[in-house]
Design a protein around this motif. Sequence first.
Motif, PDB file in Angstrom:
ATOM      1  N   ALA A   1       0.813  -1.224   0.000  1.00 28.11           N
ATOM      2  CA  ALA A   1       0.000   0.000   0.000  1.00 28.11           C
ATOM      3  C   ALA A   1       0.844   1.270   0.000  1.00 28.11           C
ATOM      4  O   ALA A   1       0.489   2.267   0.616  1.00 28.11           O
ATOM      5  CB  ALA A   1      -0.970  -0.008   1.174  1.00 28.11           C
ATOM      6  N   ARG A   2       1.971   1.240  -0.701  1.00 28.09           N
ATOM      7  CA  ARG A   2       2.810   2.431  -0.831  1.00 28.09           C
ATOM      8  C   ARG A   2       2.513   3.156  -2.134  1.00 28.09           C
ATOM      9  O   ARG A   2       3.108   4.185  -2.416  1.00 28.09           O
ATOM     10  CB  ARG A   2       4.293   2.056  -0.776  1.00 28.09           C
ATOM     11  N   LEU A   3       1.610   2.611  -2.921  1.00 29.93           N
ATOM     12  CA  LEU A   3       1.264   3.197  -4.207  1.00 29.93           C
ATOM     13  C   LEU A   3      -0.248   3.231  -4.335  1.00 29.93           C
ATOM     14  O   LEU A   3      -0.910   2.214  -4.152  1.00 29.93           O
ATOM     15  CB  LEU A   3       1.860   2.359  -5.351  1.00 29.93           C
ATOM     16  N   THR A   4      -0.761   4.398  -4.616  1.00 25.72           N
ATOM     17  CA  THR A   4      -2.177   4.558  -4.887  1.00 25.72           C
ATOM     18  C   THR A   4      -2.285   5.215  -6.248  1.00 25.72           C
ATOM     19  O   THR A   4      -1.546   6.145  -6.548  1.00 25.72           O
ATOM     20  CB  THR A   4      -2.841   5.453  -3.821  1.00 25.72           C
ATOM     21  N   PHE A   5      -3.182   4.720  -7.073  1.00 21.98           N
ATOM     22  CA  PHE A   5      -3.338   5.287  -8.402  1.00 21.98           C
ATOM     23  C   PHE A   5      -4.812   5.265  -8.780  1.00 21.98           C
ATOM     24  O   PHE A   5      -5.612   4.527  -8.210  1.00 21.98           O
ATOM     25  CB  PHE A   5      -2.488   4.543  -9.443  1.00 21.98           C
ATOM     26  N   TYR A   6      -5.158   6.080  -9.757  1.00 24.58           N
ATOM     27  CA  TYR A   6      -6.537   6.136 -10.239  1.00 24.58           C
ATOM     28  C   TYR A   6      -6.879   4.798 -10.892  1.00 24.58           C
ATOM     29  O   TYR A   6      -6.133   4.323 -11.748  1.00 24.58           O
ATOM     30  CB  TYR A   6      -6.694   7.284 -11.240  1.00 24.58           C
ATOM     31  N   PRO A   7      -7.989   4.179 -10.513  1.00 25.01           N
ATOM     32  CA  PRO A   7      -8.341   2.852 -11.039  1.00 25.01           C
ATOM     33  C   PRO A   7      -8.926   2.912 -12.454  1.00 25.01           C
ATOM     34  O   PRO A   7     -10.078   2.556 -12.696  1.00 25.01           O
ATOM     35  CB  PRO A   7      -9.353   2.333 -10.023  1.00 25.01           C
ATOM     36  N   GLU A   8      -8.130   3.334 -13.394  1.00 24.21           N
ATOM     37  CA  GLU A   8      -8.549   3.431 -14.783  1.00 24.21           C
ATOM     38  C   GLU A   8      -8.795   2.029 -15.332  1.00 24.21           C
ATOM     39  O   GLU A   8      -8.030   1.101 -15.071  1.00 24.21           O
ATOM     40  CB  GLU A   8      -7.454   4.166 -15.567  1.00 24.21           C
ATOM     41  N   LYS A   9      -9.871   1.871 -16.082  1.00 27.46           N
ATOM     42  CA  LYS A   9     -10.331   0.557 -16.546  1.00 27.46           C
ATOM     43  C   LYS A   9      -9.246  -0.241 -17.282  1.00 27.46           C
ATOM     44  O   LYS A   9      -9.026  -1.419 -16.995  1.00 27.46           O
ATOM     45  CB  LYS A   9     -11.544   0.750 -17.452  1.00 27.46           C
ATOM     46  N   GLU A  10      -8.559   0.379 -18.232  1.00 23.17           N
ATOM     47  CA  GLU A  10      -7.553  -0.330 -19.027  1.00 23.17           C
ATOM     48  C   GLU A  10      -6.358  -0.752 -18.174  1.00 23.17           C
ATOM     49  O   GLU A  10      -5.822  -1.851 -18.332  1.00 23.17           O
ATOM     50  CB  GLU A  10      -7.088   0.532 -20.211  1.00 23.17           C
ATOM     51  N   THR A  11      -5.950   0.114 -17.250  1.00 27.84           N
ATOM     52  CA  THR A  11      -4.826  -0.220 -16.360  1.00 27.84           C
ATOM     53  C   THR A  11      -5.171  -1.428 -15.505  1.00 27.84           C
ATOM     54  O   THR A  11      -4.368  -2.360 -15.373  1.00 27.84           O
ATOM     55  CB  THR A  11      -4.450   0.981 -15.475  1.00 27.84           C
ATOM     56  N   LEU A  12      -6.360  -1.427 -14.920  1.00 28.05           N
ATOM     57  CA  LEU A  12      -6.777  -2.564 -14.094  1.00 28.05           C
ATOM     58  C   LEU A  12      -6.863  -3.848 -14.915  1.00 28.05           C
ATOM     59  O   LEU A  12      -6.445  -4.917 -14.455  1.00 28.05           O
ATOM     60  CB  LEU A  12      -8.118  -2.265 -13.423  1.00 28.05           C
ATOM     61  N   LYS A  13      -7.381  -3.740 -16.120  1.00 29.22           N
ATOM     62  CA  LYS A  13      -7.479  -4.909 -17.015  1.00 29.22           C
ATOM     63  C   LYS A  13      -6.085  -5.481 -17.288  1.00 29.22           C
ATOM     64  O   LYS A  13      -5.873  -6.701 -17.207  1.00 29.22           O
ATOM     65  CB  LYS A  13      -8.156  -4.485 -18.314  1.00 29.22           C
ATOM     66  N   GLU A  14      -5.131  -4.609 -17.602  1.00 27.77           N
ATOM     67  CA  GLU A  14      -3.765  -5.065 -17.886  1.00 27.77           C
ATOM     68  C   GLU A  14      -3.100  -5.653 -16.645  1.00 27.77           C
ATOM     69  O   GLU A  14      -2.407  -6.675 -16.733  1.00 27.77           O
ATOM     70  CB  GLU A  14      -2.919  -3.917 -18.434  1.00 27.77           C
ATOM     71  N   LEU A  15      -3.295  -5.033 -15.483  1.00 27.15           N
ATOM     72  CA  LEU A  15      -2.695  -5.552 -14.249  1.00 27.15           C
ATOM     73  C   LEU A  15      -3.227  -6.948 -13.932  1.00 27.15           C
ATOM     74  O   LEU A  15      -2.466  -7.832 -13.536  1.00 27.15           O
ATOM     75  CB  LEU A  15      -2.973  -4.607 -13.080  1.00 27.15           C
ATOM     76  N   ARG A  16      -4.514  -7.140 -14.112  1.00 23.65           N
ATOM     77  CA  ARG A  16      -5.120  -8.456 -13.829  1.00 23.65           C
ATOM     78  C   ARG A  16      -4.626  -9.539 -14.784  1.00 23.65           C
ATOM     79  O   ARG A  16      -4.521 -10.704 -14.419  1.00 23.65           O
ATOM     80  CB  ARG A  16      -6.634  -8.350 -13.886  1.00 23.65           C
ATOM     81  N   ALA A  17      -4.335  -9.146 -16.023  1.00 23.39           N
ATOM     82  CA  ALA A  17      -3.938 -10.119 -17.045  1.00 23.39           C
ATOM     83  C   ALA A  17      -2.430 -10.358 -17.097  1.00 23.39           C
ATOM     84  O   ALA A  17      -1.990 -11.360 -17.674  1.00 23.39           O
ATOM     85  CB  ALA A  17      -4.419  -9.645 -18.416  1.00 23.39           C
ATOM     86  N   TYR A  18      -1.649  -9.458 -16.519  1.00 23.88           N
ATOM     87  CA  TYR A  18      -0.190  -9.545 -16.612  1.00 23.88           C
ATOM     88  C   TYR A  18       0.299 -10.909 -16.117  1.00 23.88           C
ATOM     89  O   TYR A  18      -0.243 -11.457 -15.158  1.00 23.88           O
ATOM     90  CB  TYR A  18       0.435  -8.430 -15.785  1.00 23.88           C
ATOM     91  N   GLN A  19       1.298 -11.465 -16.780  1.00 30.85           N
ATOM     92  CA  GLN A  19       1.718 -12.828 -16.456  1.00 30.85           C
ATOM     93  C   GLN A  19       3.228 -13.022 -16.572  1.00 30.85           C
ATOM     94  O   GLN A  19       3.919 -12.240 -17.200  1.00 30.85           O
ATOM     95  CB  GLN A  19       1.021 -13.811 -17.386  1.00 30.85           C
TER      96      GLN A  19
END
Length: 94
Positions: free
Chosen positions: A20-38
């Motif tokens: 929890a040292r990073l907070t960012f705006y939960p932009e839809k595309e960013t969240l999608k990419e973070l969830r899919a990253y592998q």
Amino acid sequence: FTAKSKTQLISALAVDMEQARLTFYPEKETLKELRAYQIKRLKSGHDRLEAPDGMHDDCVTALALCNWAMGRPFDPSMGEAVTSPGIGATEGVY
């Protein structure tokens, strides 16, 4: 990037998000990419950090670079200083 530098960037991003040292705006595309990253295991035995086939990791990479940059010491040749905790800090909003 090299495989090593990308691993370092993404690892720092993951740690700072988990702690929890990073907070960012939960932009839809960013969240999608973070969830899919592998992590993909190559035949050579090395790992590759990437987006799945047909997707991009631009937002993940941009977020990782911003996280890294916020933790860098101030360089007067780069202009005005911006105060922010960055990597390794106890709190921060970017």
